[in-house]
Design a protein around this motif. Structure first.
Motif, PDB file in Angstrom:
ATOM      1  N   GLN A 174     -36.535   2.721 -28.422  1.00 54.65           N
ATOM      2  CA  GLN A 174     -36.479   3.582 -29.604  1.00 54.65           C
ATOM      3  C   GLN A 174     -35.138   4.316 -29.698  1.00 54.65           C
ATOM      4  O   GLN A 174     -34.562   4.432 -30.786  1.00 54.65           O
ATOM      5  CB  GLN A 174     -37.634   4.595 -29.572  1.00 54.65           C
ATOM      6  N   TYR A 177     -32.519   1.917 -30.817  1.00 50.73           N
ATOM      7  CA  TYR A 177     -32.689   1.680 -32.256  1.00 50.73           C
ATOM      8  C   TYR A 177     -32.023   2.794 -33.064  1.00 50.73           C
ATOM      9  O   TYR A 177     -31.291   2.527 -34.028  1.00 50.73           O
ATOM     10  CB  TYR A 177     -34.181   1.596 -32.558  1.00 50.73           C
ATOM     11  N   ASN A 206     -41.680   3.287 -37.657  1.00 52.03           N
ATOM     12  CA  ASN A 206     -41.005   2.342 -36.770  1.00 52.03           C
ATOM     13  C   ASN A 206     -40.989   2.814 -35.323  1.00 52.03           C
ATOM     14  O   ASN A 206     -41.266   2.040 -34.399  1.00 52.03           O
ATOM     15  CB  ASN A 206     -39.574   2.105 -37.246  1.00 52.03           C
ATOM     16  N   LEU A 207     -40.657   4.086 -35.115  1.00 49.82           N
ATOM     17  CA  LEU A 207     -40.496   4.601 -33.753  1.00 49.82           C
ATOM     18  C   LEU A 207     -41.821   4.691 -33.002  1.00 49.82           C
ATOM     19  O   LEU A 207     -41.864   4.540 -31.778  1.00 49.82           O
ATOM     20  CB  LEU A 207     -39.821   5.970 -33.789  1.00 49.82           C
ATOM     21  N   HIS A 215     -38.776  -1.416 -34.048  1.00 47.97           N
ATOM     22  CA  HIS A 215     -37.645  -0.573 -33.654  1.00 47.97           C
ATOM     23  C   HIS A 215     -36.455  -1.428 -33.241  1.00 47.97           C
ATOM     24  O   HIS A 215     -35.863  -1.270 -32.187  1.00 47.97           O
ATOM     25  CB  HIS A 215     -38.018   0.478 -32.594  1.00 47.97           C
TER      26      HIS A 215
END
Length: 277
Positions: A174, A177, A206-207, A215
């Motif tokens: 994450q 990302y 997403n996270l 991610h």
């Protein structure tokens, strides 16, 4: 077309042609934008340009075009209605520059209705339409099984378990990302953090997901985040130049150098470290 809106927003906010051109070029060279275009087509990729257009028309107070572009964006994916509701919130608190109380009131009612209707549509789609069509809950709910098995439980557990939220967001993948999203503009988006509010819904989606693809910048999942990283960066550079007027030329080079570094480091172009042929 997204680059055109990035240029126009920058020109409207910063009033510098060179910086505006640098932002337009940075958008076209942005690894997340390029990977989104390379990956197999998803309608949400169109939302990148629609959201940039919506913000531009909001700035210019061309409300019919603004409304059309927010609707176009929301039609590309169900959760974009949450971003549209944030447009309503933003318009409600920022549109105050008119001497007429009647016009201010009319605008506030318009933005309040937009925000309320968008939240209602999101709720209707997630809790009713999609489950009824599929005959089961939304397939993507399985990506958040660590937080619950229904939209209501997932939302509740995100708020009541901040330690779990923080633990998930700060995992290695994450953080990498986030680095790939913000580094191309040299983290200048953080100089205007309030504008990043529009990216929060999809950033959290997403996270917090347990699906690795969400991610990564190589798919369509960043399409609704990228526009607001650029918008926040434009306002961030405006703040920087307001504080330190002599940094205008430096800012142009800084944006381009950050972009070129990321294009080479993790972009798909032929001269990159790992080109996508």
């Amino acid at each position: 077309f997204g680059a055109v809106f990035v240029y126009k927003i920058a020109k409207n906010i910063i009033k510098s042609k060179n910086l505006s051109l640098a932002f337009g070029a940075a958008f076209l060279l942005n690894p997340a934008v390029q990977f989104t275009n390379l990956y197999d087509f998803h309608p949400v990729t169109l939302a990148t340009t629609f959201l940039l257009g919506a913000f531009y028309f909001l700035l210019k107070k061309r409300y019919l075009w603004f409304l059309l572009f927010t609707i176009f964006a929301a039609l590309t994916k169900e959760q974009v209605w949450i971003i549209v509701s944030l447009f309503g919130f933003y318009g409600f608190i920022t549109n105050k520059d008119t001497p007429s109380i009647r016009i201010i009131l009319a605008k506030r009612i318009f933005f309040l209705m937009l925000s309320f209707t968008s939240v209602l549509l999101f709720y209707f789609l997630i809790w009713h339409v999609i489950p009824n069509v599929l005959g089961s809950s939304h397939f993507a709910l399985s990506y958040y099984s660590d937080f619950g098995d229904s939209p209501a439980n997932i939302l509740k557990n995100i708020f009541v378990s901040p330690h779990k939220l923080l633990e998930t967001i700060t995992q290695k993948d994450q953080l990498h990302y986030l680095l790939q999203l913000f580094l191309p503009l040299g983290f200048t988006s953080l100089l205007s953090p309030f504008l990043l509010i529009f990216s929060l819904p999809d950033l959290f989606i997403n996270l917090l997901s347990n699906k690795p693809q969400l991610h990564q910048i190589y798919y369509q999942y960043s399409a609704t985040i990228t526009p607001f990283i650029f918008i926040a960066s434009i306002f961030g550079i405006k703040n920087l130049i307001t504080w330190f007027p002599r940094l205008s030329t430096f800012s142009t080079f800084y944006i381009l150098l950050s972009t070129f570094y990321c294009v080479y480091s993790f972009g798909p172009l032929p001269f990159a470290k790992n080109p996508n042929r």
